[in-house]
Design a protein around this motif. Structure first.
Motif, short mmCIF file in Angstrom:
data_model
loop_
_atom_site.label_atom_id
_atom_site.label_comp_id
_atom_site.label_asym_id
_atom_site.label_seq_id
_atom_site.Cartn_x
_atom_site.Cartn_y
_atom_site.Cartn_z
N GLU A 117 -6.73 5.24 -20.58
CA GLU A 117 -6.41 5.99 -21.99
C GLU A 117 -5.22 5.33 -22.53
N ARG A 118 -4.21 5.24 -21.80
CA ARG A 118 -3.03 4.55 -22.26
C ARG A 118 -3.36 2.92 -22.72
N ASP A 133 -13.02 2.02 -23.57
CA ASP A 133 -13.41 3.19 -23.91
C ASP A 133 -14.91 3.53 -23.16
N ASP A 190 -8.59 7.33 -15.26
CA ASP A 190 -8.75 7.70 -16.69
C ASP A 190 -7.59 7.68 -17.67
N ARG A 212 -14.47 4.30 -19.79
CA ARG A 212 -13.77 5.82 -19.33
C ARG A 212 -15.22 6.52 -19.58
N TRP A 235 2.17 12.62 -18.70
CA TRP A 235 0.76 12.51 -18.27
C TRP A 235 0.52 12.78 -16.92
N GLN A 248 -5.75 1.68 -23.73
CA GLN A 248 -6.29 1.56 -25.00
C GLN A 248 -5.28 1.54 -25.85
N HIS A 249 -4.61 2.31 -26.05
CA HIS A 249 -3.31 2.41 -27.09
C HIS A 249 -2.51 1.13 -27.17
#
Length: 281
Positions: free
Chosen positions: A145-146, A160, A141, A163, A226, A148-149
């Motif tokens: 998440e990273r 998303d 996850d 996730r 992280w 996504q950025h």
């Protein structure tokens, strides 16, 4: 304050995440080559559950109908999460890996070894299996998440959704792991030993180490906050404080630890001390 309701496995089995390609918004979006490669790495982690399940299903875990029902749907969902990542990232070359004789022997006789461990530890091993999947979910996850950025907005929206599915799975693993670790000294001791000797994320030992290193570098560069954040979650699990699993993993990505960590000796002693619940068993 009332405790949260138990995870509803029946509802989960009835409404799993399935094929996603027709509803993806990021299909065809241009991705940097290194990010596309990283998404393919995560795809292989999502769809590479067969080896892990072959080890799990020779233990007492397969006698637990609730867990077995969950894992069947969990594996189904991961297959389609991986399929979605393939659609987003596009096909790419499979990394070549030379598997030494020791690794081949370990893979071939792994289920037999797990069956022996299961005879020694019984249901405590089930708790360990749930814990390692909980930790792995946190790591994956964090990687998504990273990603996504770094991805275009349409791709970020698709990630998303993946996730969201991983978070739902994590609620079951968290519930099962916490209960097992809280009630069993054997589960706590075994979990400390086995989690510390794992390669993270799960399945990374079936890749060239450089593939894991590249994926982590693409997503995080030199940043290790992280990893500390995931380790702080592990610290909150009963008896597992001080392991620093992820921080150790990012120092030598993709490589199997050579020995147990020396840190956390006091915590290990506390985890090994008997409690009333174990004594009553």
């Amino acid at each position: 304050m009332s405790s949260p309701a138990p995870f509803d496995v029946s509802a989960y089995v009835r409404q799993p995440f399935g094929p996603m390609r027709e509803t993806l918004t990021g299909l065809g979006a241009a991705l940097p080559a290194d990010l596309a490669e990283t998404l393919r790495y995560l795809q292989r982690r999502a769809q590479g559950t067969g080896s892990w399940l072959s080890h799990v299903l020779v233990t007492a875990t397969h006698k637990d109908a609730r867990i077995t029902a969950f894992l069947s749907t969990w594996a189904y969902e991961l297959h389609w999460f991986g399929d979605a990542l393939t659609a987003i990232a596009g096909a790419g070359p499979m990394p070549a890996i030379r598997r030494g004789i020791a690794v081949k022997i370990r893979d071939r006789f792994g289920p037999l070894r797990e069956a022996i461990v299961a005879n020694l530890y019984g249901r405590a091993l089930t708790g360990v299996q749930m814990t390692e999947r909980l930790v792995d979910g946190w790591i994956v996850d964090a990687m998504l998440e990273r990603a996504q950025h770094l991805a275009p907005a349409a791709v970020a929206a698709d990630l998303d959704r993946i996730r969201e599915g991983i978070a739902r799975q994590g609620r079951f693993f968290a519930e099962s792991a916490t209960e097992a670790l809280s009630h069993s000294r054997a589960a706590r001791v075994l979990a400390r030993r086995r989690l510390a000797m794992r390669t993270w994320p799960i399945g990374a030992d079936h890749e060239p180490a450089v593939a894991t290193a590249r994926a982590l570098h693409t997503l995080f560069g030199p940043d290790r906050t992280w990893a500390a954040a995931v380790d702080s979650k592990v610290d909150l699990l009963p008896g597992l404080a001080g392991l620093q699993l992820v921080r150790r993993a990012v120092r030598t990505p993709g490589r199997r630890p050579l020995r147990l960590p020396l840190r956390g000796a006091l915590t290990r002693r506390a985890a090994a001390s008997p409690d009333r619940k174990d004594a009553a068993r």
